[in-house]
Write an enzyme that holds these catalytic residues in place. Structure first.
Site, short mmCIF file in Angstrom:
data_model
loop_
_atom_site.label_atom_id
_atom_site.label_comp_id
_atom_site.label_asym_id
_atom_site.label_seq_id
_atom_site.Cartn_x
_atom_site.Cartn_y
_atom_site.Cartn_z
N LYS A 186 0.90 -1.47 0.73
CA LYS A 186 -0.17 -0.05 0.00
C LYS A 186 1.24 1.25 0.22
CE LYS A 186 -1.61 1.69 4.25
NZ LYS A 186 -1.44 2.72 4.18
N ASN A 187 2.19 1.17 0.91
CA ASN A 187 3.02 2.51 1.53
C ASN A 187 3.31 3.05 0.51
OD1 ASN A 187 1.47 3.04 3.16
ND2 ASN A 187 2.70 2.06 4.82
N CYS A 193 -4.89 12.41 12.94
CA CYS A 193 -5.20 11.78 12.31
C CYS A 193 -5.05 10.66 13.89
CB CYS A 193 -3.91 10.90 11.91
SG CYS A 193 -3.39 9.45 11.96
N ARG A 251 0.51 14.56 12.79
CA ARG A 251 0.68 14.37 11.75
C ARG A 251 1.02 16.15 10.98
NH1 ARG A 251 -0.76 8.77 9.63
NH2 ARG A 251 1.15 9.05 8.15
N ASP A 304 5.08 0.69 11.79
CA ASP A 304 3.80 -0.27 10.78
C ASP A 304 3.95 -1.67 11.93
OD1 ASP A 304 3.02 2.28 10.57
OD2 ASP A 304 3.53 1.91 7.53
N ARG A 334 -8.05 -0.11 5.57
CA ARG A 334 -7.43 1.25 4.42
C ARG A 334 -6.35 0.00 4.28
NH1 ARG A 334 -5.69 4.29 8.46
NH2 ARG A 334 -4.35 4.89 6.51
C1 UD1 Z 1 4.41 7.11 6.52
C2 UD1 Z 1 3.38 6.02 5.92
C3 UD1 Z 1 3.32 5.11 7.52
C4 UD1 Z 1 4.46 5.31 8.45
C5 UD1 Z 1 5.50 6.51 8.17
C6 UD1 Z 1 6.52 6.11 8.93
C7 UD1 Z 1 2.58 6.05 3.62
C8 UD1 Z 1 1.40 6.14 2.96
N1 UD1 Z 1 2.40 6.21 5.16
O1 UD1 Z 1 3.93 7.75 6.59
O2 UD1 Z 1 2.72 3.83 7.21
O3 UD1 Z 1 3.70 4.89 9.61
O4 UD1 Z 1 5.90 7.02 7.08
O5 UD1 Z 1 6.94 5.56 8.57
O6 UD1 Z 1 3.58 5.34 3.28
N2 UD1 Z 1 6.62 14.93 10.13
C9 UD1 Z 1 6.56 16.00 10.83
N3 UD1 Z 1 6.39 17.36 9.54
C10 UD1 Z 1 5.81 16.75 8.86
C11 UD1 Z 1 5.85 15.52 7.72
C12 UD1 Z 1 6.10 14.14 9.17
O7 UD1 Z 1 6.80 16.65 11.21
O8 UD1 Z 1 5.84 17.43 7.20
C13 UD1 Z 1 6.65 13.62 11.73
C14 UD1 Z 1 5.37 13.26 11.34
O9 UD1 Z 1 4.71 13.67 11.97
C15 UD1 Z 1 5.91 12.28 12.39
C16 UD1 Z 1 7.09 11.77 11.69
O10 UD1 Z 1 7.57 12.89 11.01
O11 UD1 Z 1 6.32 11.89 13.37
C17 UD1 Z 1 7.04 10.24 10.80
O12 UD1 Z 1 6.46 10.96 9.58
P1 UD1 Z 1 6.71 10.19 7.83
O13 UD1 Z 1 8.00 10.02 7.68
O14 UD1 Z 1 6.03 12.01 6.86
O15 UD1 Z 1 5.06 9.60 7.70
P2 UD1 Z 1 4.15 9.77 6.86
O16 UD1 Z 1 5.09 10.17 4.99
O17 UD1 Z 1 3.03 10.22 6.95
#
Ligand code: UD1
Length: 416
Positions: free
Chosen positions: A22-23, A116, A121, A304, A396
């Site tokens: 999915k990711n 979320c 996030r 995850d 999901r």
């Molecule tokens: C992706 C995965 C999710 C997984 C996560 C971490 C997908 C669709 N989802 O989510 O399943 O749990 O990686 O492996 O691929 N953060 C900020 N600011 C930002 C972006 C992120 O503070 O602009 C923080 C987030 O709140 C979180 C951390 O960074 O605490 C990691 O987030 P991120 O790596 O961005 O995860 P996702 O891409 O949302």
């Protein structure tokens, strides 16, 4: 609303096949916006998140058709650059279209993803990255709005190796003339799949899987067929299912190099794991040991898989300690596991688990996707009947997980 009814106690045995990741699929679907032709993705499971991404691309003007496990995406007629709130709110990953829209049209307007359950996030790293790349991106009235045609690639340093920000910036940089370097990039396997997909369409990207990614801008992208990598989190969930039920399961369609952190931890616990060229065999044992782990960006232990692994540790005598470093609120499964008899204390980001010989079936709620998976695993181990509500969260990210587990000997019914 649907629920899952589990009669626990069966030891799982047999063979099960993992679906496409999915990711990996979600960013690749977003990247297909760049194509001036037709893209075919194979190995695509029928998941709610993928339906939401299809809805987002359709709103933009793409034509999407599903044929068995393939998605055929034709982005030639995309005219709109706006994703409305009713779609963005359904799935955080809808923000991934921002980078591709900027790269193709020099314009994008995407409603803010909602909050979320597992944490606030924010998307500040995405916005800062777009601006540092030379686009103008701002927030207004609940939307992220961006425009611009950067003239030259630049060097960008991410404050944290965010998966989504890395993917969005790779896409945004893909048409920027010259060279963009993204430093402190996330290294997840899904980013390598995105790079491979984009390169096969005509992009020039190197370094995905390392912490520094180089993107040389190109001006056009063709159409391709792409087989998506296997879902390492679905594979991991089946591995824990075999372990928690003290079963013996062969899991097909696994990229062994992607599940190493989990293999190390499960072996430390005492789970027997045999890796072969066609898949992995996972066997439970009667003498498991407690273990400690901390979630980390890849190649560390994946956040995850934290809830599912915690469910396993709840069934192993002794004290285990888990530290969640990625999301600030990813312990929503804990009160539900406690209803089943688990002994888990939370202190900030630390969970202290005292393993129990038995868990009891109970009525519990899946608060989010992986919390729901953890409850299914606990229900497989527990004595008696477990009812899991809010199954939509599980839909999901898992395609017919109850049917796959039933094929291994579990007793799970889905009720409407
Ligand atoms: C992706 C995965 C999710 C997984 C996560 C971490 C997908 C669709 N989802 O989510 O399943 O749990 O990686 O492996 O691929 N953060 C900020 N600011 C930002 C972006 C992120 O503070 O602009 C923080 C987030 O709140 C979180 C951390 O960074 O605490 C990691 O987030 P991120 O790596 O961005 O995860 P996702 O891409 O949302």
């Amino acid at each position: 609303m649907d629920s899952l009814i589990i009669n626990g106690g069966a030891s799982l045995k047999g063979q099960v096949k993992v679906s496409g990741a999915k990711n990996a699929i979600l960013p690749i679907m977003a990247a297909s916006i760049l194509s001036s032709s037709q893209v075919v993705l194979s190995g695509v499971p029928d998941l709610e998140d993928i339906k939401v991404m299809s809805e987002a691309l359709t709103v933009l003007g793409a034509k999407i058709k599903r044929e068995r496990d393939s998605l055929i995406i034709d982005s030639r007629h995309i005219r709109s650059c706006e994703i409305p709130e009713e779609i963005s709110r359904k799935m955080r990953a809808s923000n991934l279209v921002m980078g591709a829209l900027l790269a193709r049209f020099g314009s994008a307007k995407v409603a803010y993803p909602g909050g979320c359950a597992i944490g606030s996030r924010p998307i500040d790293l995405h916005l800062k990255g777009f601006n540092n790349l030379g686009y103008r991106v701002w927030e207004k009235g609940g939307f992220m709005i961006g425009d611009g045609r950067p003239k030259n690639g630049r060097e960008i340093l991410l404050d944290f190796p965010s998966v989504g920000a890395t993917e969005n910036l790779i896409m945004a940089a893909s048409t920027v003339p010259g060279t963009t370097i993204i430093r402190n990039a996330a290294r997840e396997p899904e980013i390598i799949d995105l790079q491979n997909f984009l390169n096969r369409m005509g992009a020039k990207i190197k370094g995905a899987g390392l912490d520094s990614i180089r993107v040389d801008g190109v001006s056009s992208f063709g159409g391709i067929n792409h087989v998506v990598i296997p879902d390492r989190i679905e594979a991991g969930t089946f591995m824990v299912a075999a372990a928690i039920t003290r079963g013996d399961v062969f899991i097909e369609n696994v990229a062994k190099e992607h599940i190493q952190p989990l293999v190390y931890k499960l072996r430390e616990i005492g789970v027997e794991i045999m890796l072969s060229s066609t898949g992995i065999r996972v066997m439970g044992s009667k003498c498991f040991r407690p273990a400690d782990f901390k979630t980390m960006p890849y190649p560390g232990f994946p956040t995850d898989m934290q809830p599912q692994t915690m469910a396993l540790l709840s069934t192993i005598e002794g004290t285990s300690i888990v530290v969640e470093t990625i999301f600030e609120n990813r312990y929503m499964h804990v009160p539900e596991l406690r209803r089943m008899g688990a002994d888990i204390k939370i202190e900030g980001r630390v969970a202290i688990i005292k393993g129990q010989e038995t868990l009891e079936g109970a009525c519990v709620e899946a608060s989010d996707l992986r919390a729901g998976a953890a409850l299914i695993l606990a229900g497989l181990f527990a004595k008696g009947r477990t009812e899991i509500t809010s199954v939509r969260h599980i839909d999901r990210g898992y395609e017919n997980i109850h049917l796959k587990l039933n094929s291994l000997g579990a007793d799970i019914q889905r009720r409407q």
